[in-house]
Design a protein around this motif. Structure first.
Motif, PDB file in Angstrom:
ATOM      1  N   THR A  31       0.841  -1.204   0.000  1.00  0.00           N
ATOM      2  CA  THR A  31       0.000   0.000   0.000  1.00  0.00           C
ATOM      3  C   THR A  31       0.874   1.250   0.000  1.00  0.00           C
ATOM      4  OG1 THR A  31      -1.820   1.142   1.110  1.00  0.00           O
ATOM      5  CG2 THR A  31      -0.216   0.089   2.538  1.00  0.00           C
ATOM      6  N   HIS A  32       0.266   2.330  -0.464  1.00  0.00           N
ATOM      7  CA  HIS A  32       0.932   3.631  -0.344  1.00  0.00           C
ATOM      8  C   HIS A  32       0.288   4.444   0.773  1.00  0.00           C
ATOM      9  CE1 HIS A  32       3.561   3.228  -3.788  1.00  0.00           C
ATOM     10  NE2 HIS A  32       2.560   2.730  -4.476  1.00  0.00           N
ATOM     11  N   LEU A  33      -0.849   3.942   1.270  1.00  0.00           N
ATOM     12  CA  LEU A  33      -1.535   4.657   2.371  1.00  0.00           C
ATOM     13  C   LEU A  33      -1.067   4.066   3.697  1.00  0.00           C
ATOM     14  CD1 LEU A  33      -5.118   4.782   0.822  1.00  0.00           C
ATOM     15  CD2 LEU A  33      -3.425   6.610   0.898  1.00  0.00           C
ATOM     16  N   ILE A  34       0.179   4.337   4.002  1.00  0.00           N
ATOM     17  CA  ILE A  34       0.804   3.677   5.157  1.00  0.00           C
ATOM     18  C   ILE A  34       0.188   4.120   6.478  1.00  0.00           C
ATOM     19  CG2 ILE A  34       3.010   3.386   6.350  1.00  0.00           C
ATOM     20  CD1 ILE A  34       4.183   3.854   3.472  1.00  0.00           C
ATOM     21  N   GLU A  35      -0.176   5.404   6.540  1.00  0.00           N
ATOM     22  CA  GLU A  35      -0.730   5.935   7.783  1.00  0.00           C
ATOM     23  C   GLU A  35      -1.974   5.136   8.195  1.00  0.00           C
ATOM     24  OE1 GLU A  35      -1.178  10.063   7.365  1.00  0.00           O
ATOM     25  OE2 GLU A  35      -1.231  10.456   9.519  1.00  0.00           O
ATOM     26  N   GLU A  36      -2.803   4.808   7.192  1.00  0.00           N
ATOM     27  CA  GLU A  36      -4.034   4.065   7.483  1.00  0.00           C
ATOM     28  C   GLU A  36      -3.746   2.611   7.826  1.00  0.00           C
ATOM     29  OE1 GLU A  36      -7.153   6.306   4.489  1.00  0.00           O
ATOM     30  OE2 GLU A  36      -6.695   4.215   4.197  1.00  0.00           O
ATOM     31  N   ALA A  37      -2.743   2.064   7.143  1.00  0.00           N
ATOM     32  CA  ALA A  37      -2.541   0.615   7.242  1.00  0.00           C
ATOM     33  C   ALA A  37      -1.521   0.215   8.303  1.00  0.00           C
ATOM     34  CB  ALA A  37      -2.120   0.072   5.888  1.00  0.00           C
ATOM     35  N   GLU A  38      -0.816   1.210   8.892  1.00  0.00           N
ATOM     36  CA  GLU A  38       0.287   0.814   9.776  1.00  0.00           C
ATOM     37  C   GLU A  38      -0.181   0.034  10.995  1.00  0.00           C
ATOM     38  OE1 GLU A  38       1.335   5.244  11.136  1.00  0.00           O
ATOM     39  OE2 GLU A  38       2.417   3.745  12.294  1.00  0.00           O
ATOM     40  N   ASN A  39      -1.424   0.270  11.408  1.00  0.00           N
ATOM     41  CA  ASN A  39      -1.921  -0.489  12.561  1.00  0.00           C
ATOM     42  C   ASN A  39      -2.231  -1.944  12.226  1.00  0.00           C
ATOM     43  OD1 ASN A  39      -1.687   1.708  14.239  1.00  0.00           O
ATOM     44  ND2 ASN A  39      -3.747   2.449  13.733  1.00  0.00           N
ATOM     45  N   LEU A  40      -2.364  -2.219  10.907  1.00  0.00           N
ATOM     46  CA  LEU A  40      -2.616  -3.599  10.482  1.00  0.00           C
ATOM     47  C   LEU A  40      -1.332  -4.417  10.517  1.00  0.00           C
ATOM     48  CD1 LEU A  40      -4.548  -3.350   7.080  1.00  0.00           C
ATOM     49  CD2 LEU A  40      -5.506  -3.983   9.257  1.00  0.00           C
ATOM     50  N   PHE A  41      -0.268  -3.754  10.112  1.00  0.00           N
ATOM     51  CA  PHE A  41       0.980  -4.486   9.891  1.00  0.00           C
ATOM     52  C   PHE A  41       1.663  -4.874  11.198  1.00  0.00           C
ATOM     53  CE2 PHE A  41       1.504  -1.680   5.868  1.00  0.00           C
ATOM     54  CZ  PHE A  41       0.536  -2.415   5.218  1.00  0.00           C
ATOM     55  N   GLU A  42       2.122  -6.115  11.216  1.00  0.00           N
ATOM     56  CA  GLU A  42       2.915  -6.554  12.359  1.00  0.00           C
ATOM     57  C   GLU A  42       4.391  -6.484  12.010  1.00  0.00           C
ATOM     58  OE1 GLU A  42       0.080  -9.917  12.284  1.00  0.00           O
ATOM     59  OE2 GLU A  42       0.687 -10.117  14.379  1.00  0.00           O
ATOM     60  N   ARG A  43       4.678  -6.793  10.744  1.00  0.00           N
ATOM     61  CA  ARG A  43       6.058  -6.683  10.269  1.00  0.00           C
ATOM     62  C   ARG A  43       6.031  -5.958   8.935  1.00  0.00           C
ATOM     63  NH1 ARG A  43       9.628  -9.840  13.124  1.00  0.00           N
ATOM     64  NH2 ARG A  43      11.181  -9.850  11.484  1.00  0.00           N
ATOM     65  N   MET A  44       7.176  -5.414   8.587  1.00  0.00           N
ATOM     66  CA  MET A  44       7.204  -4.630   7.368  1.00  0.00           C
ATOM     67  C   MET A  44       8.469  -4.909   6.560  1.00  0.00           C
ATOM     68  SD  MET A  44       5.979  -0.767   7.225  1.00  0.00           S
ATOM     69  CE  MET A  44       7.471   0.081   7.531  1.00  0.00           C
ATOM     70  N   VAL A  45       8.286  -4.875   5.246  1.00  0.00           N
ATOM     71  CA  VAL A  45       9.426  -5.008   4.341  1.00  0.00           C
ATOM     72  C   VAL A  45       9.437  -3.748   3.475  1.00  0.00           C
ATOM     73  CG1 VAL A  45      10.472  -6.361   2.489  1.00  0.00           C
ATOM     74  CG2 VAL A  45       9.161  -7.524   4.264  1.00  0.00           C
ATOM     75  N   TYR A  46      10.568  -3.080   3.464  1.00  0.00           N
ATOM     76  CA  TYR A  46      10.682  -1.878   2.636  1.00  0.00           C
ATOM     77  C   TYR A  46      11.601  -2.195   1.456  1.00  0.00           C
ATOM     78  CZ  TYR A  46      12.183   2.864   1.272  1.00  0.00           C
ATOM     79  OH  TYR A  46      12.482   4.003   0.564  1.00  0.00           O
ATOM     80  N   ILE A  47      11.035  -2.049   0.259  1.00  0.00           N
ATOM     81  CA  ILE A  47      11.790  -2.359  -0.958  1.00  0.00           C
ATOM     82  C   ILE A  47      12.276  -1.050  -1.576  1.00  0.00           C
ATOM     83  CG2 ILE A  47      11.669  -3.403  -3.270  1.00  0.00           C
ATOM     84  CD1 ILE A  47      11.030  -5.580  -1.548  1.00  0.00           C
TER      85      ILE A  47
END
Lengths: 313, 230
Positions: A201-217
């Protein structure tokens, strides 16, 4: 959620398999693609996959789903190669931003096909989501708005109950209320039927509470992999007298700067050293965390500037 | 994933196309009969000639159907996590079933036409050996379809130039084979029928089976490493 008979058994299928990528590369003409990616995605977690446009997120997802062949490297799910392994692939569901091959089919037909191919398909959830998203089964995919097409993909992804579900930009074209319905449904379904999700996603602010782990490419390579909170842990806003902060302007860690009269605001990628933090605070500089979305924007902008200028920060 | 599921998918996917084909049949054949009834000068000769248009319609339908299979069904099945092998094998099985059904349907239409035409005062001159003709027609359809499948796969994977080159090679080869083996002429002309029994001997179709097997094998070699277009 009530599920019956066969569907209930299917939903309870094991979903603890691990996805492993080892030195995976897929390079297109022009150099875009993914380069030497090694990743291990923990099962039964929601992973965020973020990166600028063209950074290789969609390519990576299509490789994981076996839709493309890697030039080199190995991708395994639960120990099985994903390419041409029917048992492994039936556990993976990729939802693309747009499915050209669905254009001439009605939603009813699309979901009928999905029910044939996904062993854990939940008919009841699909029909509940169609009601929530106000979609009609008789409508053709092509006739739907951009948001409607995203909703169709979301329904396929969630109702497939695939142990590994890959959602590529699932909220494109959705209005705020529909995005909220999606986030809530995803969390609810995930807590009832834990499985692995990878969401770009590009809407990280909205989705950050969903994510438990993150991969940044970043330009086809993994620049960060870990818990979400670690991604922005060392990034800070430093706001204070311009005379103090101007010394830092040439620093490679500076992602963004703004002048506000005699004051300067800097976004620093990494200010983890306690001594340096104390020194700045002693000189009247205020330090505050950088929101994830802002950090992502600064990193993306810096990458774009570096690409144009040939830099390699 | 079982083959039953895969065939169930193909059955659903083919259904719309088959209904369209049936509608075309009914419209074209009715129009033909009406034309012959009300325009007596328009003589089409034997019953086989009259209904040969059905074979052309079916052959064109199969060509379009195989182009659709390559361009749409392949990414469609992949979007539901179907492997290339399952897609390919099930598509060939569905194709074989469809060709047999189509040849039987064409024969049924021919038999109905042959029975109906004299009753409305239109004479029928010559008949054809029903089963042998249906078998050869099924083979022709299968050959055309598998070749289109292969050529389409080349277009999909290697883009226009390679696909076009392969199409030229295929049609060149078919033309050459037809010249070398006159009994294989039906491969070049879908609707061709000869009253010469030697032209339709089952043994002469062995070469056609060979070509079908070759095209099917080559098709798999192309599909097995094809990326799905995004």
């Amino acid at each position: 959620m009530m599920v019956t008979g066969k569907k209930h058994e299917a939903a309870a299928a094991p979903s603890g398999a691990k996805l492993d990528l080892s030195h995976v590369s897929k390079v297109f003409r022009g150099g875009q693609g993914v380069h030497d990616i090694s990743l291990s995605l923990e099962p039964e977690m929601i992973h965020g996959l973020i990166g600028a446009n063209g950074s290789g997120k969609s390519t990576l997802l299509s490789l994981i789903a076996g839709q493309r062949f890697a030039d080199s490297g190995l991708i395994t799910y639960g120990g099985d190669h994903v390419n041409e392994h029917a048992a492994a692939l039936s556990q993976i569901c990729l939802v693309k931003t747009y499915e050209r091959s669905w254009e001439n089919y009605s939603l009813k037909e699309i979901f009928k096909f999905a029910s044939i191919f996904y062993p854990h398909w939940d008919e009841q959830l699909a029909s509940e989501l169609m009601d929530k998203f106000q979609l009609k089964g008789s409508k053709n995919y092509q006739q739907l708005s951009r948001g409607g097409q995203s909703m169709t993909g979301i329904i396929k992804g969630l109702a497939s109950r695939a142990p590994l579900t890959l959602l590529d930009e699932p909220v494109i074209g959705l209005d705020a209320s529909m995005r909220e319905i999606f986030y809530r449904t995803l969390l609810e379904d995930y807590s009832n039927n834990p499985r692995t999700f990878v969401v770009t996603t590009h809407l990280i602010e909205e989705a950050e509470n969903l994510f438990e782990r993150m991969v940044y490419i970043k330009r086809g390579r993994v620049a960060f992999q870990g818990p979400v909170e670690d991604f922005a842990a060392n990034a800070v806003y430093a706001s204070g007298p311009a005379t103090v902060l101007e010394k830092l302007l040439g620093d490679v860690r500076v992602l963004h700067s703004e002048r506000l009269g005699g004051k300067l605001l800097l976004a620093l990628e990494d200010l983890s050293g306690p001594a340096e933090r104390r020194m700045l605070q002693d000189q009247g500089v205020e330090l505050s965390p950088v929101p994830l979305q802002k950090l992502f924007v600064y990193l993306t902008l810096r990458d774009a500037e570096n690409s144009q200028g040939g830099g390699n920060r | 994933m079982s083959y039953r599921s895969l065939m169930k998918f193909h059955l659903k996917d083919y259904r719309r196309g088959a209904l369209i084909l049936l509608s075309i049949f009914v419209c074209v054949d009715t129009a033909l009969v009406l034309l012959m009834k009300f325009l007596p000068a328009w003589d089409m000769g034997t019953a086989d000639n009259i209904f040969s248009i059905n074979r052309n319609i079916m052959s064109i339908f199969m060509i379009i159907s195989m182009i659709v299979t390559v361009a749409i069904t392949f990414p469609l099945m992949s979007s539901f996590s179907v492997t290339r092998r399952n897609f390919y094998v099930s598509s060939l099985l569905a194709l074989l079933a469809f060709c047999i059904t189509a040849a039987l349907a064409e024969t049924a239409v021919y038999l109905i036409g042959r029975a109906v035409l004299p009753s409305i005062g239109l004479p029928v001159d010559v008949d054809r050996p029903i089963l042998l003709s249906a078998y050869v027609f099924m083979l022709t359809l299968l050959d055309v379809s598998v070749a289109t499948f292969l050529i389409g796969a080349c277009y999909y994977r290697f883009k226009v130039i390679t696909g076009t080159l392969l199409a030229i090679v295929y049609f060149g080869a078919v033309s050459l084979i037809s010249q070398m083996f006159p009994s294989m002429e039906y491969m070049e002309n879908f609707a061709l029928f000869s009253s010469d029994p030697a032209m339709l001997e089952p043994g002469t179709t062995l070469l056609a089976w060979g070509i079908i097997a070759l095209c099917a094998g080559a098709g798999w070699l192309i599909y097995r490493r094809t990326d799905i277009r995004m």
